[in-house]
Motif scaffolding. Structure first.
Motif, mmCIF file in Angstrom:
data_model
loop_
_atom_site.group_PDB
_atom_site.id
_atom_site.type_symbol
_atom_site.label_atom_id
_atom_site.label_comp_id
_atom_site.label_asym_id
_atom_site.label_seq_id
_atom_site.Cartn_x
_atom_site.Cartn_y
_atom_site.Cartn_z
ATOM 1 N N GLU A 309 1.274 5.196 0.118
ATOM 2 C CA GLU A 309 2.657 5.614 0.280
ATOM 3 C C GLU A 309 2.678 6.777 1.259
ATOM 4 O O GLU A 309 2.005 7.782 1.059
ATOM 5 C CB GLU A 309 3.259 6.008 -1.065
ATOM 6 C CG GLU A 309 3.260 4.839 -2.059
ATOM 7 C CD GLU A 309 3.811 5.213 -3.427
ATOM 8 O OE1 GLU A 309 4.796 5.969 -3.470
ATOM 9 O OE2 GLU A 309 3.255 4.757 -4.429
ATOM 10 N N SER A 311 4.131 9.531 2.034
ATOM 11 C CA SER A 311 4.989 10.651 1.650
ATOM 12 C C SER A 311 4.618 11.869 2.486
ATOM 13 O O SER A 311 3.712 11.836 3.307
ATOM 14 C CB SER A 311 4.818 10.951 0.155
ATOM 15 O OG SER A 311 3.471 11.283 -0.119
ATOM 16 N N ARG A 359 11.037 4.295 -3.587
ATOM 17 C CA ARG A 359 9.602 4.052 -3.496
ATOM 18 C C ARG A 359 9.291 3.046 -2.393
ATOM 19 O O ARG A 359 8.300 3.180 -1.678
ATOM 20 C CB ARG A 359 9.046 3.547 -4.830
ATOM 21 C CG ARG A 359 7.520 3.510 -4.791
ATOM 22 C CD ARG A 359 6.871 3.037 -6.047
ATOM 23 N NE ARG A 359 5.425 3.217 -5.949
ATOM 24 C CZ ARG A 359 4.539 2.510 -6.633
ATOM 25 N NH1 ARG A 359 4.930 1.575 -7.476
ATOM 26 N NH2 ARG A 359 3.256 2.743 -6.487
ATOM 27 N N ARG A 362 8.822 4.540 0.860
ATOM 28 C CA ARG A 362 7.630 5.380 1.052
ATOM 29 C C ARG A 362 6.492 4.583 1.673
ATOM 30 O O ARG A 362 5.469 5.134 2.059
ATOM 31 C CB ARG A 362 7.182 6.014 -0.270
ATOM 32 C CG ARG A 362 8.162 7.048 -0.818
ATOM 33 C CD ARG A 362 7.494 8.050 -1.728
ATOM 34 N NE ARG A 362 6.983 7.474 -2.952
ATOM 35 C CZ ARG A 362 7.672 7.367 -4.092
ATOM 36 N NH1 ARG A 362 8.927 7.790 -4.134
ATOM 37 N NH2 ARG A 362 7.138 6.850 -5.177
ATOM 38 N N PHE A 363 6.660 3.261 1.755
ATOM 39 C CA PHE A 363 5.692 2.404 2.445
ATOM 40 C C PHE A 363 6.221 2.178 3.858
ATOM 41 O O PHE A 363 7.162 1.413 4.073
ATOM 42 C CB PHE A 363 5.509 1.078 1.710
ATOM 43 C CG PHE A 363 4.913 1.232 0.333
ATOM 44 C CD1 PHE A 363 3.542 1.401 0.169
ATOM 45 C CD2 PHE A 363 5.712 1.217 -0.799
ATOM 46 C CE1 PHE A 363 2.985 1.550 -1.090
ATOM 47 C CE2 PHE A 363 5.170 1.360 -2.065
ATOM 48 C CZ PHE A 363 3.792 1.532 -2.209
#
Length: 501
Positions: A309, A311, A359, A362-363
Protein backbone atom coordinates in the motif's frame (compact mmCIF):
# COMPACT_ATOMS: atom_id res chain seq x y z
CA UNK A 1 -5.95 -17.00 21.41
CA UNK A 2 -3.28 -19.73 21.50
CA UNK A 3 -2.38 -21.74 18.41
CA UNK A 4 -3.77 -24.86 20.12
CA UNK A 5 -7.15 -23.16 20.53
CA UNK A 6 -7.13 -21.97 16.92
CA UNK A 7 -6.27 -25.49 15.78
CA UNK A 8 -9.08 -26.97 17.86
CA UNK A 9 -11.56 -24.44 16.48
CA UNK A 10 -10.64 -25.39 12.92
CA UNK A 11 -10.85 -29.13 13.65
CA UNK A 12 -14.44 -28.64 14.86
CA UNK A 13 -15.44 -27.57 11.33
CA UNK A 14 -12.73 -29.36 9.35
CA UNK A 15 -15.06 -32.03 7.92
CA UNK A 16 -16.79 -29.30 5.91
CA UNK A 17 -13.51 -28.29 4.30
CA UNK A 18 -11.72 -31.61 3.68
CA UNK A 19 -11.59 -31.38 -0.09
CA UNK A 20 -8.80 -33.77 -1.02
CA UNK A 21 -11.15 -35.99 -3.06
CA UNK A 22 -12.03 -33.18 -5.44
CA UNK A 23 -10.50 -33.37 -8.91
CA UNK A 24 -9.36 -29.73 -8.80
CA UNK A 25 -7.30 -30.47 -5.68
CA UNK A 26 -5.42 -33.44 -7.10
CA UNK A 27 -2.03 -33.65 -8.79
CA UNK A 28 -2.09 -33.73 -12.61
CA UNK A 29 -0.25 -36.83 -13.89
CA UNK A 30 1.12 -34.89 -16.89
CA UNK A 31 2.90 -32.28 -14.76
CA UNK A 32 4.57 -34.40 -12.09
CA UNK A 33 8.09 -33.00 -12.08
CA UNK A 34 7.02 -29.54 -13.31
CA UNK A 35 9.29 -27.66 -10.90
CA UNK A 36 12.32 -29.60 -12.16
CA UNK A 37 11.36 -28.98 -15.82
CA UNK A 38 10.98 -25.25 -15.13
CA UNK A 39 14.68 -25.19 -14.32
CA UNK A 40 16.18 -27.85 -16.57
CA UNK A 41 13.78 -28.33 -19.51
CA UNK A 42 11.62 -25.26 -20.01
CA UNK A 43 10.43 -26.41 -23.44
CA UNK A 44 9.03 -29.61 -21.93
CA UNK A 45 7.24 -27.64 -19.20
CA UNK A 46 5.70 -25.24 -21.72
CA UNK A 47 4.49 -28.03 -24.01
CA UNK A 48 2.93 -29.95 -21.10
CA UNK A 49 0.99 -26.90 -19.90
CA UNK A 50 -0.12 -25.98 -23.43
CA UNK A 51 -1.45 -29.49 -24.03
CA UNK A 52 -3.56 -29.27 -20.88
CA UNK A 53 -4.82 -25.78 -21.77
CA UNK A 54 -5.81 -26.93 -25.26
CA UNK A 55 -7.96 -29.69 -23.73
CA UNK A 56 -10.21 -26.99 -22.24
CA UNK A 57 -11.53 -26.10 -25.68
CA UNK A 58 -12.53 -29.74 -26.28
CA UNK A 59 -14.49 -29.69 -23.02
CA UNK A 60 -16.30 -26.54 -24.16
CA UNK A 61 -17.32 -28.22 -27.42
CA UNK A 62 -18.51 -31.33 -25.56
CA UNK A 63 -20.72 -29.15 -23.36
CA UNK A 64 -22.14 -27.17 -26.27
CA UNK A 65 -25.80 -28.12 -25.76
CA UNK A 66 -25.71 -27.09 -22.08
CA UNK A 67 -23.83 -23.90 -22.92
CA UNK A 68 -26.48 -23.01 -25.50
CA UNK A 69 -29.21 -23.22 -22.82
CA UNK A 70 -27.11 -21.01 -20.54
CA UNK A 71 -26.56 -18.59 -23.40
CA UNK A 72 -30.27 -18.49 -24.16
CA UNK A 73 -31.16 -17.60 -20.57
CA UNK A 74 -28.51 -14.88 -20.42
CA UNK A 75 -29.66 -13.30 -23.69
CA UNK A 76 -33.34 -13.53 -22.75
CA UNK A 77 -32.61 -11.73 -19.47
CA UNK A 78 -30.83 -8.91 -21.32
CA UNK A 79 -33.59 -8.65 -23.94
CA UNK A 80 -36.21 -8.35 -21.19
CA UNK A 81 -34.41 -5.50 -19.47
CA UNK A 82 -32.87 -7.61 -16.74
CA UNK A 83 -29.26 -7.49 -15.62
CA UNK A 84 -26.63 -10.20 -15.42
CA UNK A 85 -24.83 -10.43 -12.10
CA UNK A 86 -21.53 -12.31 -11.97
CA UNK A 87 -19.94 -13.37 -8.69
CA UNK A 88 -17.06 -15.44 -7.41
CA UNK A 89 -14.24 -15.66 -4.88
CA UNK A 90 -10.54 -15.28 -5.51
CA UNK A 91 -9.80 -16.35 -9.09
CA UNK A 92 -13.49 -16.65 -10.05
CA UNK A 93 -14.19 -13.28 -8.48
CA UNK A 94 -11.42 -11.74 -10.56
CA UNK A 95 -12.70 -13.37 -13.75
CA UNK A 96 -16.18 -11.99 -12.95
CA UNK A 97 -14.76 -8.48 -12.65
CA UNK A 98 -12.73 -9.02 -15.82
CA UNK A 99 -15.80 -10.01 -17.81
CA UNK A 100 -17.70 -6.90 -16.76
CA UNK A 101 -14.70 -4.75 -17.69
CA UNK A 102 -14.44 -6.40 -21.12
CA UNK A 103 -18.20 -5.97 -21.60
CA UNK A 104 -17.94 -2.24 -20.87
CA UNK A 105 -14.79 -1.72 -22.95
CA UNK A 106 -16.40 -3.51 -25.91
CA UNK A 107 -18.96 -0.72 -26.25
CA UNK A 108 -21.91 -2.48 -24.58
CA UNK A 109 -24.36 -0.64 -22.35
CA UNK A 110 -22.85 -0.16 -18.89
CA UNK A 111 -24.88 -1.38 -15.95
CA UNK A 112 -26.31 -4.40 -17.79
CA UNK A 113 -23.54 -6.65 -16.45
CA UNK A 114 -22.63 -6.22 -12.78
CA UNK A 115 -19.83 -8.18 -11.13
CA UNK A 116 -18.72 -8.62 -7.54
CA UNK A 117 -16.28 -10.78 -5.63
CA UNK A 118 -15.89 -11.76 -2.00
CA UNK A 119 -14.50 -8.68 -0.31
CA UNK A 120 -15.40 -6.23 -3.06
CA UNK A 121 -12.98 -4.57 -5.45
CA UNK A 122 -10.19 -4.36 -2.86
CA UNK A 123 -10.00 -8.18 -2.98
CA UNK A 124 -9.04 -7.88 -6.64
CA UNK A 125 -5.63 -6.69 -5.51
CA UNK A 126 -5.40 -7.89 -1.90
CA UNK A 127 -7.23 -10.92 -0.47
CA UNK A 128 -9.59 -10.26 2.44
CA UNK A 129 -8.82 -13.28 4.62
CA UNK A 130 -11.66 -15.70 5.50
CA UNK A 131 -14.25 -13.61 3.65
CA UNK A 132 -15.20 -16.42 1.30
CA UNK A 133 -16.04 -18.71 4.26
CA UNK A 134 -19.19 -16.67 4.98
CA UNK A 135 -22.34 -17.40 2.91
CA UNK A 136 -24.10 -14.45 4.56
CA UNK A 137 -21.53 -12.11 3.01
CA UNK A 138 -22.44 -13.42 -0.43
CA UNK A 139 -26.10 -12.69 0.29
CA UNK A 140 -25.35 -9.22 1.62
CA UNK A 141 -23.12 -8.14 -1.27
CA UNK A 142 -25.66 -9.35 -3.83
CA UNK A 143 -28.59 -7.52 -2.24
CA UNK A 144 -26.55 -4.37 -1.55
CA UNK A 145 -25.97 -4.12 -5.30
CA UNK A 146 -29.74 -4.01 -5.90
CA UNK A 147 -30.29 -7.51 -7.30
CA UNK A 148 -33.98 -7.81 -8.19
CA UNK A 149 -36.61 -10.23 -9.46
CA UNK A 150 -35.81 -9.62 -13.15
CA UNK A 151 -32.07 -10.19 -12.78
CA UNK A 152 -30.01 -13.33 -13.38
CA UNK A 153 -27.09 -14.37 -11.18
CA UNK A 154 -24.19 -16.40 -12.58
CA UNK A 155 -22.48 -17.81 -9.50
CA UNK A 156 -18.98 -19.06 -10.32
CA UNK A 157 -16.89 -21.29 -8.07
CA UNK A 158 -13.88 -23.29 -9.24
CA UNK A 159 -14.43 -26.17 -6.84
CA UNK A 160 -18.21 -25.99 -6.42
CA UNK A 161 -18.03 -25.63 -2.65
CA UNK A 162 -17.28 -21.97 -1.82
CA UNK A 163 -19.66 -20.81 0.97
CA UNK A 164 -19.74 -17.17 -0.24
CA UNK A 165 -20.81 -18.14 -3.77
CA UNK A 166 -23.33 -20.67 -2.47
CA UNK A 167 -24.80 -18.00 -0.19
CA UNK A 168 -25.23 -15.68 -3.16
CA UNK A 169 -26.74 -18.41 -5.35
CA UNK A 170 -29.32 -19.46 -2.75
CA UNK A 171 -30.26 -15.82 -2.14
CA UNK A 172 -30.70 -15.21 -5.87
CA UNK A 173 -32.93 -18.26 -6.14
CA UNK A 174 -35.21 -16.80 -3.46
CA UNK A 175 -35.13 -13.24 -4.81
CA UNK A 176 -35.48 -13.47 -8.60
CA UNK A 177 -37.97 -15.11 -10.90
CA UNK A 178 -34.96 -16.19 -12.97
CA UNK A 179 -33.27 -19.31 -11.64
CA UNK A 180 -29.56 -18.59 -11.03
CA UNK A 181 -26.72 -20.48 -12.68
CA UNK A 182 -24.03 -22.25 -10.68
CA UNK A 183 -20.77 -22.97 -12.56
CA UNK A 184 -18.17 -25.35 -11.12
CA UNK A 185 -15.39 -27.79 -12.08
CA UNK A 186 -15.76 -30.99 -10.04
CA UNK A 187 -17.89 -34.14 -10.54
CA UNK A 188 -21.36 -33.99 -8.98
CA UNK A 189 -21.10 -37.34 -7.21
CA UNK A 190 -17.84 -36.49 -5.44
CA UNK A 191 -19.12 -33.06 -4.41
CA UNK A 192 -22.36 -34.50 -3.04
CA UNK A 193 -20.51 -37.17 -1.08
CA UNK A 194 -17.88 -34.77 0.23
CA UNK A 195 -19.48 -31.38 0.90
CA UNK A 196 -22.98 -30.99 2.31
CA UNK A 197 -23.39 -27.38 1.13
CA UNK A 198 -22.49 -28.45 -2.42
CA UNK A 199 -24.99 -31.31 -2.30
CA UNK A 200 -27.65 -28.84 -1.22
CA UNK A 201 -27.05 -26.68 -4.30
CA UNK A 202 -26.70 -29.60 -6.73
CA UNK A 203 -29.98 -31.11 -5.54
CA UNK A 204 -31.80 -27.76 -5.65
CA UNK A 205 -33.84 -27.87 -8.87
CA UNK A 206 -34.34 -24.09 -8.75
CA UNK A 207 -30.61 -23.51 -9.26
CA UNK A 208 -29.32 -24.36 -12.74
CA UNK A 209 -26.00 -26.19 -12.76
CA UNK A 210 -23.28 -26.07 -15.39
CA UNK A 211 -20.57 -28.59 -14.59
CA UNK A 212 -17.30 -27.76 -16.36
CA UNK A 213 -15.02 -30.43 -14.92
CA UNK A 214 -11.74 -30.27 -16.81
CA UNK A 215 -9.53 -32.59 -14.76
CA UNK A 216 -6.66 -31.77 -12.45
CA UNK A 217 -4.94 -28.39 -12.55
CA UNK A 218 -1.42 -27.94 -13.97
CA UNK A 219 -0.38 -27.12 -10.42
CA UNK A 220 -2.41 -29.09 -7.88
CA UNK A 221 -5.15 -26.90 -6.45
CA UNK A 222 -4.17 -23.85 -8.53
CA UNK A 223 -7.63 -23.19 -9.93
CA UNK A 224 -6.55 -19.74 -11.13
CA UNK A 225 -5.37 -21.70 -14.18
CA UNK A 226 -7.56 -24.18 -16.12
CA UNK A 227 -10.71 -23.99 -13.97
CA UNK A 228 -11.05 -20.21 -14.11
CA UNK A 229 -10.04 -20.18 -17.80
CA UNK A 230 -12.85 -22.50 -18.92
CA UNK A 231 -15.34 -20.64 -16.74
CA UNK A 232 -14.30 -17.36 -18.33
CA UNK A 233 -14.61 -18.93 -21.79
CA UNK A 234 -18.10 -20.27 -21.19
CA UNK A 235 -19.48 -17.24 -19.37
CA UNK A 236 -17.99 -15.00 -22.06
CA UNK A 237 -19.71 -17.04 -24.78
CA UNK A 238 -23.05 -16.58 -23.04
CA UNK A 239 -22.62 -12.84 -22.42
CA UNK A 240 -21.39 -11.98 -25.90
CA UNK A 241 -23.73 -14.47 -27.63
CA UNK A 242 -20.99 -16.28 -29.58
CA UNK A 243 -21.61 -19.49 -31.53
CA UNK A 244 -19.48 -22.61 -31.32
CA UNK A 245 -17.13 -21.35 -34.04
CA UNK A 246 -15.74 -18.80 -31.60
CA UNK A 247 -14.00 -21.27 -29.23
CA UNK A 248 -12.83 -23.27 -32.26
CA UNK A 249 -11.19 -20.21 -33.79
CA UNK A 250 -9.72 -19.26 -30.44
CA UNK A 251 -8.31 -22.75 -30.00
CA UNK A 252 -6.69 -22.61 -33.44
CA UNK A 253 -5.15 -19.23 -32.64
CA UNK A 254 -3.73 -20.50 -29.34
CA UNK A 255 -2.52 -23.71 -30.97
CA UNK A 256 -0.61 -21.66 -33.56
CA UNK A 257 1.41 -19.85 -30.90
CA UNK A 258 4.87 -21.32 -30.41
CA UNK A 259 5.43 -23.08 -27.09
CA UNK A 260 8.78 -21.28 -26.83
CA UNK A 261 7.14 -17.82 -27.13
CA UNK A 262 7.43 -17.26 -23.38
CA UNK A 263 10.89 -18.78 -22.84
CA UNK A 264 13.00 -15.58 -22.91
CA UNK A 265 10.54 -13.75 -20.64
CA UNK A 266 10.39 -16.59 -18.09
CA UNK A 267 14.17 -16.83 -18.02
CA UNK A 268 14.71 -13.08 -17.69
CA UNK A 269 12.04 -12.40 -15.05
CA UNK A 270 13.31 -15.22 -12.82
CA UNK A 271 16.89 -13.91 -13.26
CA UNK A 272 15.81 -10.42 -12.21
CA UNK A 273 14.27 -11.72 -9.00
CA UNK A 274 17.34 -13.82 -8.20
CA UNK A 275 19.48 -10.71 -8.69
CA UNK A 276 17.35 -8.83 -6.13
CA UNK A 277 15.46 -6.73 -8.66
CA UNK A 278 11.77 -6.25 -9.28
CA UNK A 279 9.28 -5.98 -12.14
CA UNK A 280 6.77 -3.27 -12.96
CA UNK A 281 4.15 -4.61 -15.38
CA UNK A 282 3.29 -1.61 -17.53
CA UNK A 283 0.19 -1.93 -19.68
CA UNK A 284 -2.76 -0.05 -21.11
CA UNK A 285 -6.26 -0.12 -19.67
CA UNK A 286 -7.46 -2.57 -22.35
CA UNK A 287 -5.31 -5.32 -20.78
CA UNK A 288 -5.02 -4.01 -17.23
CA UNK A 289 -7.59 -6.23 -15.52
CA UNK A 290 -6.03 -9.49 -16.77
CA UNK A 291 -2.46 -8.39 -16.03
CA UNK A 292 -3.48 -7.29 -12.53
CA UNK A 293 -5.29 -10.58 -11.97
CA UNK A 294 -2.25 -12.71 -12.73
CA UNK A 295 0.21 -10.60 -10.78
CA UNK A 296 -1.92 -10.38 -7.64
CA UNK A 297 -2.80 -14.10 -7.70
CA UNK A 298 0.87 -14.95 -7.39
CA UNK A 299 0.81 -13.77 -3.78
CA UNK A 300 -1.53 -16.38 -2.17
CA UNK A 301 -0.44 -19.16 -4.55
CA UNK A 302 3.28 -18.83 -3.90
CA UNK A 303 3.38 -16.95 -0.54
CA UNK A 304 4.81 -13.81 -2.09
CA UNK A 305 4.45 -10.47 -0.35
CA UNK A 306 1.26 -8.85 -1.74
CA UNK A 307 1.24 -5.49 -3.50
CA UNK A 308 2.28 -2.86 -0.96
CA UNK A 309 0.00 0.00 0.00
CA UNK A 310 1.58 3.26 -1.13
CA UNK A 311 0.80 5.31 1.95
CA UNK A 312 2.79 8.31 3.14
CA UNK A 313 4.71 6.25 5.69
CA UNK A 314 8.00 4.54 4.84
CA UNK A 315 7.62 1.28 2.90
CA UNK A 316 9.88 -1.42 4.32
CA UNK A 317 8.46 -4.46 2.49
CA UNK A 318 7.40 -4.66 -1.11
CA UNK A 319 6.15 -7.19 -3.63
CA UNK A 320 8.33 -8.69 -6.35
CA UNK A 321 6.18 -7.06 -9.01
CA UNK A 322 3.51 -4.40 -9.36
CA UNK A 323 1.20 -2.94 -12.01
CA UNK A 324 1.38 0.52 -13.59
CA UNK A 325 -1.31 1.70 -16.00
CA UNK A 326 -0.16 3.68 -19.02
CA UNK A 327 -1.45 7.22 -19.39
CA UNK A 328 -3.11 7.47 -15.97
CA UNK A 329 -1.29 9.81 -13.57
CA UNK A 330 -3.95 9.85 -10.82
CA UNK A 331 -4.70 6.80 -8.67
CA UNK A 332 -8.47 7.34 -8.79
CA UNK A 333 -8.47 7.69 -12.58
CA UNK A 334 -6.27 4.61 -12.95
CA UNK A 335 -8.70 2.44 -11.00
CA UNK A 336 -11.71 3.76 -12.91
CA UNK A 337 -9.91 3.16 -16.20
CA UNK A 338 -8.85 -0.37 -15.22
CA UNK A 339 -12.37 -1.37 -14.11
CA UNK A 340 -14.16 0.71 -16.79
CA UNK A 341 -16.52 1.88 -14.03
CA UNK A 342 -16.44 3.42 -10.56
CA UNK A 343 -15.05 1.10 -7.86
CA UNK A 344 -17.42 -1.04 -5.80
CA UNK A 345 -16.01 -1.32 -2.30
CA UNK A 346 -17.46 -2.39 1.04
CA UNK A 347 -17.89 0.37 3.60
CA UNK A 348 -18.91 -2.09 6.34
CA UNK A 349 -18.08 -1.08 9.92
CA UNK A 350 -17.46 -4.66 11.01
CA UNK A 351 -14.52 -5.18 8.64
CA UNK A 352 -12.86 -1.93 9.78
CA UNK A 353 -11.99 -0.43 6.44
CA UNK A 354 -10.25 -3.54 5.06
CA UNK A 355 -12.39 -3.44 1.90
CA UNK A 356 -13.18 0.30 1.78
CA UNK A 357 -12.48 2.69 -1.08
CA UNK A 358 -9.87 4.56 0.96
CA UNK A 359 -7.86 1.37 1.14
CA UNK A 360 -8.27 0.63 -2.57
CA UNK A 361 -6.73 3.99 -3.39
CA UNK A 362 -3.70 3.18 -1.26
CA UNK A 363 -2.74 0.73 -4.02
CA UNK A 364 -1.21 3.02 -6.63
CA UNK A 365 -1.55 1.50 -10.11
CA UNK A 366 -1.07 4.83 -11.88
CA UNK A 367 1.86 5.71 -14.13
CA UNK A 368 3.41 7.49 -11.12
CA UNK A 369 4.02 4.11 -9.51
CA UNK A 370 7.16 3.56 -11.61
CA UNK A 371 9.07 6.42 -9.99
CA UNK A 372 7.65 5.56 -6.56
CA UNK A 373 8.87 1.96 -6.75
CA UNK A 374 12.28 3.07 -7.88
CA UNK A 375 12.52 5.42 -4.89
CA UNK A 376 11.81 2.87 -2.16
CA UNK A 377 12.88 -0.49 -3.67
CA UNK A 378 16.54 -1.40 -3.16
CA UNK A 379 16.92 -3.51 -6.30
CA UNK A 380 16.60 -2.28 -9.86
CA UNK A 381 13.03 -2.13 -11.19
CA UNK A 382 12.57 -3.41 -14.74
CA UNK A 383 9.63 -2.62 -17.01
CA UNK A 384 7.60 -5.53 -18.41
CA UNK A 385 5.50 -3.90 -21.13
CA UNK A 386 2.25 -5.27 -22.57
CA UNK A 387 0.49 -3.02 -25.08
CA UNK A 388 -2.38 -3.72 -27.44
CA UNK A 389 -1.91 -1.56 -30.55
CA UNK A 390 -4.09 -1.99 -33.64
CA UNK A 391 -4.92 -5.64 -32.86
CA UNK A 392 -1.29 -6.50 -32.10
CA UNK A 393 -0.11 -7.39 -28.62
CA UNK A 394 3.44 -6.18 -28.07
CA UNK A 395 5.36 -7.76 -25.18
CA UNK A 396 8.76 -6.52 -24.00
CA UNK A 397 11.04 -7.09 -21.00
CA UNK A 398 14.56 -5.70 -20.98
CA UNK A 399 15.86 -6.59 -24.46
CA UNK A 400 13.32 -9.40 -25.04
CA UNK A 401 10.43 -8.61 -27.37
CA UNK A 402 7.64 -10.38 -29.24
CA UNK A 403 4.42 -9.54 -31.06
CA UNK A 404 1.16 -11.49 -31.27
CA UNK A 405 -1.19 -10.62 -34.12
CA UNK A 406 -4.84 -10.64 -32.99
CA UNK A 407 -6.30 -9.33 -36.25
CA UNK A 408 -9.92 -10.38 -36.54
CA UNK A 409 -10.26 -11.30 -32.85
CA UNK A 410 -12.40 -9.48 -30.31
CA UNK A 411 -11.25 -8.10 -26.94
CA UNK A 412 -12.52 -11.13 -24.98
CA UNK A 413 -10.38 -13.43 -27.15
CA UNK A 414 -7.31 -11.28 -26.49
CA UNK A 415 -7.93 -11.40 -22.74
CA UNK A 416 -8.42 -15.16 -22.62
CA UNK A 417 -5.22 -15.94 -24.52
CA UNK A 418 -3.33 -13.30 -22.53
CA UNK A 419 -4.64 -14.87 -19.31
CA UNK A 420 -3.45 -18.34 -20.36
CA UNK A 421 -0.02 -17.02 -21.35
CA UNK A 422 0.42 -15.02 -18.13
CA UNK A 423 -0.69 -17.97 -15.96
CA UNK A 424 1.85 -20.20 -17.68
CA UNK A 425 4.56 -17.54 -17.46
CA UNK A 426 4.12 -16.80 -13.75
CA UNK A 427 3.83 -20.48 -12.80
CA UNK A 428 7.11 -21.35 -14.49
CA UNK A 429 8.87 -18.25 -13.11
CA UNK A 430 7.85 -19.38 -9.64
CA UNK A 431 9.03 -22.91 -10.42
CA UNK A 432 12.46 -21.51 -11.23
CA UNK A 433 12.41 -19.74 -7.86
CA UNK A 434 11.58 -22.97 -6.00
CA UNK A 435 8.09 -21.89 -4.97
CA UNK A 436 6.56 -25.33 -5.46
CA UNK A 437 7.78 -28.93 -5.44
CA UNK A 438 7.03 -31.10 -8.49
CA UNK A 439 3.44 -29.87 -9.08
CA UNK A 440 2.47 -29.35 -5.42
CA UNK A 441 1.95 -25.84 -4.00
CA UNK A 442 4.40 -26.11 -1.11
CA UNK A 443 4.24 -22.33 -0.61
CA UNK A 444 0.44 -21.98 -0.55
CA UNK A 445 -0.84 -19.42 1.98
CA UNK A 446 -3.58 -20.85 4.27
CA UNK A 447 -5.75 -17.72 4.34
CA UNK A 448 -9.14 -19.47 4.59
CA UNK A 449 -10.54 -22.82 5.71
CA UNK A 450 -10.19 -24.47 2.29
CA UNK A 451 -6.54 -23.46 2.11
CA UNK A 452 -5.86 -24.59 5.67
CA UNK A 453 -7.08 -28.06 4.70
CA UNK A 454 -5.02 -27.91 1.49
CA UNK A 455 -1.89 -27.02 3.46
CA UNK A 456 -2.46 -29.92 5.86
CA UNK A 457 -2.91 -32.34 2.95
CA UNK A 458 0.24 -31.18 1.21
CA UNK A 459 2.24 -31.61 4.41
CA UNK A 460 0.80 -35.12 4.69
CA UNK A 461 1.87 -35.92 1.10
CA UNK A 462 5.43 -34.78 1.79
CA UNK A 463 5.54 -36.73 5.06
CA UNK A 464 4.39 -39.92 3.37
CA UNK A 465 7.06 -39.48 0.70
CA UNK A 466 9.50 -39.63 3.61
CA UNK A 467 7.72 -42.70 5.11
CA UNK A 468 6.51 -40.66 8.08
CA UNK A 469 2.93 -40.91 9.33
CA UNK A 470 1.21 -38.16 11.29
CA UNK A 471 -2.49 -37.69 11.98
CA UNK A 472 -4.54 -34.89 10.44
CA UNK A 473 -4.90 -33.44 13.94
CA UNK A 474 -1.14 -33.46 14.59
CA UNK A 475 -0.40 -31.74 11.30
CA UNK A 476 -3.15 -29.20 11.94
CA UNK A 477 -1.77 -28.21 15.34
CA UNK A 478 1.77 -27.93 14.00
CA UNK A 479 0.51 -25.74 11.14
CA UNK A 480 -1.19 -23.32 13.50
CA UNK A 481 1.97 -23.24 15.58
CA UNK A 482 3.98 -22.41 12.45
CA UNK A 483 1.49 -19.66 11.58
CA UNK A 484 2.20 -17.89 14.88
CA UNK A 485 4.23 -14.83 13.99
CA UNK A 486 4.86 -16.04 10.43
CA UNK A 487 5.36 -13.42 7.73
CA UNK A 488 3.27 -13.40 4.56
CA UNK A 489 6.11 -14.87 2.52
CA UNK A 490 6.94 -17.79 4.83
CA UNK A 491 6.69 -21.33 3.34
CA UNK A 492 4.18 -22.68 5.85
CA UNK A 493 3.93 -26.12 4.24
CA UNK A 494 7.69 -26.55 4.57
CA UNK A 495 7.85 -25.02 8.07
CA UNK A 496 5.11 -27.35 9.25
CA UNK A 497 6.84 -30.31 7.61
CA UNK A 498 10.10 -29.43 9.32
CA UNK A 499 8.38 -29.38 12.70
CA UNK A 500 7.02 -32.93 12.19
CA UNK A 501 10.13 -34.71 10.92
Amino acid sequence: MSYQSKSNDFLKIAESFKLGRLTTEKSHPKTIGLSEWANSDLERALKAIKEIDLSLFSTVLEKQSEIELFQRDVQETLECGGRIFLCGCGATGRLSLALETIWNQSGNEKGRVISFMAGGDVALIHSIENFEDHPEYGERQLLDLGFSDNDLLVAITEGGETPFVIGAAETAQRTSKRNPYFLYCNPDDILCETVERSRRVIENKSIKKLNLTTGEMVLAGSTRMQASTIQMLVTGMALFNYNKDWPLNLMKKFEELSSSLLTPFIERESEIYKEGGGIIYNCDSKLGISVLTDTTERSPTFSLLPFEENSSSAISHHSLCYLSLLGESRIEDAWKSLLSRDPRTLEWDEIKGLAAVDRLYRFDISSELINKRRSYCKGEQYIFSLELNEEKLNIALDSRECEIDFSGFDLLSVHIITKILLNTHSTLVMGRLGRYESNIMTWVRPSNNKLIDRTIRYVDILLRERNIERSYEQICEKLFEAMEGASKDDPLVLKTLEGLI
